[in-house]
Design an enzyme around this catalytic site. Structure first.
Site, short mmCIF file in Angstrom:
data_model
loop_
_atom_site.label_atom_id
_atom_site.label_comp_id
_atom_site.label_asym_id
_atom_site.label_seq_id
_atom_site.Cartn_x
_atom_site.Cartn_y
_atom_site.Cartn_z
N ASN A 155 10.41 1.19 -9.20
CA ASN A 155 10.28 0.74 -10.58
C ASN A 155 8.82 0.87 -11.01
O ASN A 155 7.93 0.32 -10.37
CB ASN A 155 10.70 -0.72 -10.72
CG ASN A 155 10.70 -1.18 -12.18
OD1 ASN A 155 11.59 -0.83 -12.94
ND2 ASN A 155 9.71 -1.97 -12.55
N GLU A 156 8.59 1.65 -12.07
CA GLU A 156 7.26 1.76 -12.68
C GLU A 156 6.15 1.94 -11.64
O GLU A 156 5.22 1.15 -11.53
CB GLU A 156 6.97 0.53 -13.55
CG GLU A 156 7.88 0.42 -14.75
CD GLU A 156 7.54 -0.74 -15.66
OE1 GLU A 156 7.87 -0.69 -16.85
OE2 GLU A 156 6.95 -1.73 -15.17
N CYS B 247 0.86 -1.18 0.00
CA CYS B 247 0.00 0.00 0.00
C CYS B 247 0.90 1.23 0.00
O CYS B 247 1.76 1.37 0.88
CB CYS B 247 -0.89 0.00 1.23
SG CYS B 247 -1.62 1.61 1.61
N GLU C 37 13.64 1.57 -20.77
CA GLU C 37 13.23 0.21 -21.09
C GLU C 37 12.51 0.20 -22.43
O GLU C 37 11.71 1.08 -22.73
CB GLU C 37 12.26 -0.36 -20.05
CG GLU C 37 12.87 -0.82 -18.75
CD GLU C 37 11.85 -1.55 -17.89
OE1 GLU C 37 10.88 -2.12 -18.46
OE2 GLU C 37 12.01 -1.55 -16.66
#
Length: 689
Positions: free
Chosen positions: A154-155, A120, A311
């Protein structure tokens, strides 16, 4: 942060490489990896993105030995490192100690550990642990000469962009109290007298979980804002730690192109370098067109600074229903497209293709067959070409056209089902308008609705559903100073609290456009209304509006069918030294092209006579040189007219015949010319068929 003070990525060439996951391989493979990286021209890798469990094997018990050795092997081979903080997903021991940090979905179900991003964003437990891990990484590796960039998490938002758990609910209430001060402010903002939703205590407020019917649209919009802010707070926690320990190292987190869930304007303000993950679908012959819009956003997020494609896929991905490989040459042109649009490199996911796990069928620079793989052969060839393109590093794309990207408008127009139609999507509209400008020969920047607009002659606003006075004033000022503004349908409808502006649409844009929208008139499924423009009829298959033009607005196009036949569909108003257009319909492709051609002419900008979605030309400029990339994404050769005196930085000089250049299918050329006052405009000649 200005160019003079910003933290730069310290590479003396375009970045080339990819995600490296050495912990998935025995140590005997590492040195062979570096040998092949050097052969391919790799100079930068990202690691260890998902390695927290291997680095902290138990609470407070670290094992740095393998990462120490990997970094030294890479450094000895001349490979720099984009070092991840390893906080992309929690280790199992942390989740099992603190199951309350797992996210909930909108149905109130807790999501389990077993994938990634199992957290969360609001969890104080998670936040304290990512801060601790970021500090441990920074203190151990922050001064290593191989490390040139911090890669935070990441992302963000890829798997968990929204959480409905009790901790998120408490955080949402705090966010609302800061925004509205008290319950009276909240009740007023949310318009709670509709359907009896008044709140008398803060603990009555919950996130918009699954309900008995349509949920309050202002509550939904605020939850979108809050959720983006919650992830931004999480990002800031790590950034603050990294800047404290390593103040000179640049910081990034990898974006996911034009991504609905996060307001990237706000995220980009926090980081030093914008990076993007881009996966255009090889099965879509026009995938490069929305990719160009994505890249226009990336280069615009920090005012035109170079960004980095962090990426992409060497061939097929592993997460579509059908994962089509990239044909020979597609990896090359996809990489060159990103560089053309301002990326200072081409990175991939990943270096070596995995043998196990969820991404074992995701392609890599080094495929399952190792150096015999097709992807490695193409990887090595691309690496050689990128060395020739070193002069374009740190240059900037030049564009005279910008498209407004506004997350409030995107969220507001799509968060609720209580709309005149679900078929007028913000993203579809933005992509359609961008595609027309792309086909007419223009690279398109993106911009906030408040500007700045001073670099542009034409600003298009595909949709601004949520609009305020500051945005209207900025657009009006741009037009008054000689700019051309084109505003799309269903704009200026509501304010920031989802209340319809007095008098209806286009609300604060009314004075600029000199029109009023009496009523939206969406088109039923299966019906195509028609719009007449310059004696030709165009389809309007999704949306129309009843428009009342004012005395200063001229009618450019009228509806030619249905209940609105004869009424205004497109208007233009002279405003100061410029003009303001309103397009009260969602046109099919040929209609959008016709309108954009008129708008470009009104702005004094050129447009291709022959439409070509497959051929694009983008110019990056230094102080002295224009570098024009000509990219042919199509299956047939293309012939273009080239600027006089152009030198070939990349491409086959034998393809030049006087002022014309043949660009083969999936081919590219980079032409260098002395910098001109305006970037070269590349036109298409006859085909070679």
């Amino acid at each position: 942060m200005t160019d003079a003070t910003r933290r730069h990525l310290r590479l003396d060439a375009l970045a080339y490489g990819g995600d490296y996951n050495p912990d998935q391989w025995p140590e005997s493979v590492w040195r062979d990896d570096v040998r092949l990286m050097r052969e391919a021209g790799v100079n930068l890798v990202s690691l260890p993105v998902f390695s927290w469990p291997q680095l902290e094997v138990a609470p407070g018990v670290y094992d740095w030995t393998w990462l120490d050795r990997v970094i030294e092997v890479l450094w000895a081979g001349g490979i720099r490192i984009d070092l991840a903080t390893a906080t992309a997903t929690p280790p199992a021991w942390l989740v099992r100690r603190h199951p309350e940090m797992l996210p909930w979905d909108a149905d109130g179900r807790r999501l389990e550990f077993g994938s990634r991003q199992a957290y969360c964003p609001s969890s104080p437990v998670w936040r304290s642990h990512v801060a601790r891990m970021a500090r441990a990484m920074a203190e151990r590796y922050g001064e290593h000469p191989a490390v040139v960039l911090w890669h935070v998490s990441n992302e963000y938002g890829d798997h968990v962009a929204r959480c409905w758990c009790p901790e998120s609910a408490a955080h949402f209430r705090r966010w609302l109290e800061e925004r509205y001060a008290d319950l009276d402010g909240l009740n007023e903002a949310w318009g709670v007298n509709v359907w009896g939703q008044r709140y008398t205590a803060w603990d009555q407020v919950e996130p918009p979980r699954r309900a008995t019917g349509p949920v309050n649209p202002t509550q939904l919009l605020d939850f979108e804002r809050f959720s983006s802010d919650a992830l931004l707070e999480l990002f800031r926690i790590e950034v603050d730690v990294l800047r404290e320990v390593t103040p000179d190292l640049p910081v990034t987190t990898n974006f996911m192109s034009l991504f609905r869930e996060l307001d990237y304007w706000r995220f980009a303000e926090v980081e030093d370098l914008v990076t993007d993950d881009a996966y255009p679908d090889p099965a879509d012959p026009r995938a490069h067109v929305p990719a160009a819009l994505n890249y226009g956003l990336m280069r615009s997020l920090k005012g035109g600074q170079p960004w980095l494609l962090l990426e992409q896929a060497a061939s097929a991905v592993s997460w579509r229903d059908v994962n089509v490989p990239k044909a020979p040459g597609r990896m090359r042109i996809d990489s060159l497209q990103a560089i053309a649009h301002g990326s200072d490199g081409a990175m991939f996911f990943q270096w070596r293709q995995a043998r196990y796990g969820q991404e074992k069928f995701h392609s890599a620079m080094l495929g399952h067959r190792g150096e015999r793989s097709r992807t490695f052969r193409e990887t090595a060839a691309l690496g050689r070409e990128l060395r020739r393109l070193a002069p374009v590093k740190d240059t900037r794309v030049r564009s005279r056209v910008a498209l407004v990207v506004d997350w409030d408008a995107w969220w507001g127009s799509s968060a609720t089902e209580s709309m005149p139609s679900q078929r007028l999507g913000w993203l579809a509209q933005a992509r359609a308008w961008h595609a027309a400008l792309h086909a007419l020969g223009h690279a398109v920047d993106t911009v906030r609705a408040t500007g700045p607009f001073d670099a542009y002659d034409l600003v298009v606003v595909p949709n601004l559903y949520v609009a305020d006075a500051a945005q209207a004033a900025a657009l009006a000022g741009f037009a008054a100073d000689g700019g051309t503004v084109v505003v799309g349908p269903f704009s200026g409808v509501v304010d920031a609290t989802e209340k319809v502006h007095p008098g209806g649409a286009p609300g604060p844009l009314r004075d600029l456009l000199d029109i009023e929208v009496d009523e939206p008139w969406p088109v039923p499924d299966g019906v195509h209304e028609r719009v007449e423009l310059d004696g030709r009829a165009y389809d309007a298959p999704v949306w129309t509006e009843w428009i009342e033009p004012g005395a200063e607005a001229s009618v450019v196009a009228r509806f030619a069918s249905g209940a609105l036949a004869g009424r205004a569909a497109v208007t233009r108003r002279g405003h100061g030294d410029g003009s303001a257009w309103y397009v009260g319909t969602a046109l099919a492709e040929d209609g959008i092209l016709a309108v954009m051609r008129l708008a470009l002419a009104d702005a004094g900008l050129p447009a291709r006579e022959r439409i070509a979605h497959d051929v694009e030309a983008v110019t990056r400029s230094s102080a002295d040189v224009d570098y024009t990339f000509v990219l042919n994404h199509g299956a047939d050769d293309a012939v273009v007219d080239v600027p006089k005196g152009a030198e070939d930085l990349l491409g086959d000089p034998g393809a030049r015949t006087g002022p014309r250049l043949v660009v083969p299918a999936l081919g590219a050329a980079v032409l260098a010319t002395p910098r001109a006052a305006e970037p070269p405009f590349i036109t298409l000649s006859e085909t070679t068929e």
